[in-house]
Scaffold this active site. Structure first.
Site, PDB file in Angstrom:
ATOM      1  N   ASN A 263       0.815  -1.211   0.000  1.00  0.00           N
ATOM      2  CA  ASN A 263       0.000   0.000   0.000  1.00  0.00           C
ATOM      3  C   ASN A 263       0.850   1.263   0.000  1.00  0.00           C
ATOM      4  OD1 ASN A 263      -2.312  -1.545  -0.025  1.00  0.00           O
ATOM      5  ND2 ASN A 263      -2.619  -1.467   2.180  1.00  0.00           N
TER       6      ASN A 263
ATOM      7  N   ARG B  62      -6.609  -0.927  -8.775  1.00  0.00           N
ATOM      8  CA  ARG B  62      -7.105  -0.002  -7.765  1.00  0.00           C
ATOM      9  C   ARG B  62      -6.132   1.147  -7.512  1.00  0.00           C
ATOM     10  NH1 ARG B  62     -11.656   1.929  -5.319  1.00  0.00           N
ATOM     11  NH2 ARG B  62     -11.070   2.952  -3.394  1.00  0.00           N
TER      12      ARG B  62
ATOM     13  N   ASP C 281      -9.849  -5.561  -5.566  1.00  0.00           N
ATOM     14  CA  ASP C 281     -10.614  -6.604  -4.884  1.00  0.00           C
ATOM     15  C   ASP C 281     -12.113  -6.365  -4.996  1.00  0.00           C
ATOM     16  OD1 ASP C 281      -8.379  -7.965  -3.970  1.00  0.00           O
ATOM     17  OD2 ASP C 281      -8.203  -6.708  -2.194  1.00  0.00           O
TER      18      ASP C 281
END
Length: 452
Positions: free
Chosen positions: A23, A114, A138
């Site tokens: 992340n 994403r 996801d």
């Protein structure tokens, strides 16, 4: 579609080193768009989502040079696949091709990733416009972008949804600092707004900002590039806009989600596992949460050691009521570890209620654990009660499919502990977040084979 074939029941032992944080990597790589000077980032994980983002930056004209791999050798390996380069990269965004952002090819790539959403803030701040597709990732429920766009609007940007292409066009050639109270402490929303605000004119104040280590790392990197951000590690950020940013070097933290995954794996199937160089001060309540499950987590310097656990007993609250574990914004428990904790609880002594507050589809993977013999009551899309077997009833192997990154690693841990052979399909989801996971676990004694 690739699959893992897992022969369960093999005890794992030895030492494992966590990869760089996924992340954080997605955020700081996008931040390289804020300057025309070179930015060097080390400890970049070799995972599908990160490699695809790097390829996307290359497609829009960013010069990317792979300086070294984890073994220190110079590499120029192709990106975009799990077998791509990893380690240290230099990015230089001195010739961005803005016309490519209007292409259908760019839109399609964004829709599959994403992390592409975090390109909006840097492009808007430096180039005055951005085009982004509804990002993929996801399938774990609603993941709205309102926080991002409301923040950009407060800075003076305008956006328009083009329904026939399902893209968002944003413009804002001179962003202006503003006070804003975020409607939710969104990690990606905070990161995106911060990246837009560092080049805005005047002062921006962000209240209810996310303060996860990923955001802290991004802010430290931006300050090293010449930004002026105060309040780092708090939920109140003050950003004094600057005219330009310069290059820097940055090292990504170890991935705390992978560290938590390895703690859970060590509890279920470990015969003494050391997790090295975890950056303990940035793990928050992750170690203590596993301790509440009865797992012994020993801190040795910056390492964690989890001994063989013949039994582990879930604690109760002080008044004797059933333990409840719920996700929450930092410094609360990250939602990315609930899937692993649920799997670990299946072999604990005692019962625990899990409350997944943030996503309404993330608990649906528990039906696969139930098929393996776990005792789980799915109360509703957000809550599940796990009644532990206390290792008296071993999970049984089976065939399953990985619905998302975190459920995928949880199912892999379950399969490692199960009796017999399991098959996990759609492991591309696991590859999105875990680098070369089968080789790393096989080195500890697992028996995992990749089938393509």
């Amino acid at each position: 579609m690739a699959s893992f074939i897992i022969e369960g029941g093999h005890p794992l032992s030895g030492t494992i080193v966590p990869q760089g944080a996924k992340n954080e990597a997605l955020q700081v790589i996008c931040a390289t768009l804020l300057t025309s000077e070179p930015v060097t980032i080390s400890n970049i994980p070799n995972i599908r989502d990160v490699n695809n983002l790097i390829q996307l930056l290359k497609d829009i004209g960013v010069k990317v040079k792979a300086l070294s791999s984890p073994n220190g050798k110079t590499i120029e390996a192709p990106l975009g696949t799990v077998g791509g380069a990893s380690g240290t990269f230099t990015f230089q965004a001195d010739d961005i091709n803005m016309s490519y952002l209007q292409s259908d090819e760019f839109v399609q790539k964004c829709a599959q990733l994403r992390g592409s959403v975090m390109m909006i803030g840097p492009l808007l701040a430096r180039m005055g416009k951005a085009v982004i597709a509804k990002p993929g990732g996801d399938k774990i429920g609603r993941r709205r972008l309102d926080t991002h766009f409301l923040g950009f609007e407060r800075l003076g940007a305008h956006f328009n949804h083009v329904p026939e292409r399902d893209v968002y066009e944003l413009s804002g050639h001179q962003l202006k600092g503003s006070y804003m109270l975020l409607d939710e402490a969104s990690v990606t929303g905070t990161a995106n707004i911060v990246m837009a605000a560092v080049l805005a004119r005047g002062t921006t104040t962000i209240y209810n900002a996310a303060c996860e280590p990923y955001v802290q790392q991004l802010c430290h990197m931006l300050n090293n590039m010449g930004a002026r951000i105060r309040g780092i590690a708090s939920n109140l950020l003050t950003i004094q806009g600057v005219g330009r940013l310069h290059g820097t070097t940055h090292r990504i933290l170890p991935d705390m989600i992978e560290v938590g995954s390895f703690i859970g794996m060590a509890a279920m199937v470990g015969n003494g596992i050391r997790i090295k160089d975890v950056s303990l001060k940035n793990l928050g309540i992750i170690p203590s949460t596993f301790r509440r499950m009865g797992i012994r987590v020993k801190e040795e310097g910056d390492d964690l050691f989890i001994p063989h656990m013949r039994h582990y007993e879930i604690q109760s609250f002080i008044d004797g009521t059933i333990m409840t574990l719920a996700d929450a914004p930092w410094p609360g428990l990250t939602p990315d570890l609930l899937s692993v904790l649920i799997t670990v609880a299946t072999q604990a002594r005692g019962s625990v209620l899990f409350h997944q507050k943030m996503f309404e589809s993330r608990l649906f993977f528990v039906d696969k654990l139930i098929d393996m013999g776990a005792q789980i009551i799915l109360c509703d899309p957000h809550r599940a009660v796990v009644v532990g077997h206390d290792r008296k009833l071993q999970l049984r192997g089976g065939r399953m499919s990985s619905p998302d990154i975190r459920a995928g690693i949880a199912l892999l841990i379950a399969a490692l502990s199960a009796r017999g052979v399991s098959r996990i399909d759609n492991i591309e989801q696991i590859d999105r977040g875990y680098q070369d996971i089968e080789a790393r676990l096989n080195a500890l004694g697992a028996s995992i084979t990749r089938m393509t």
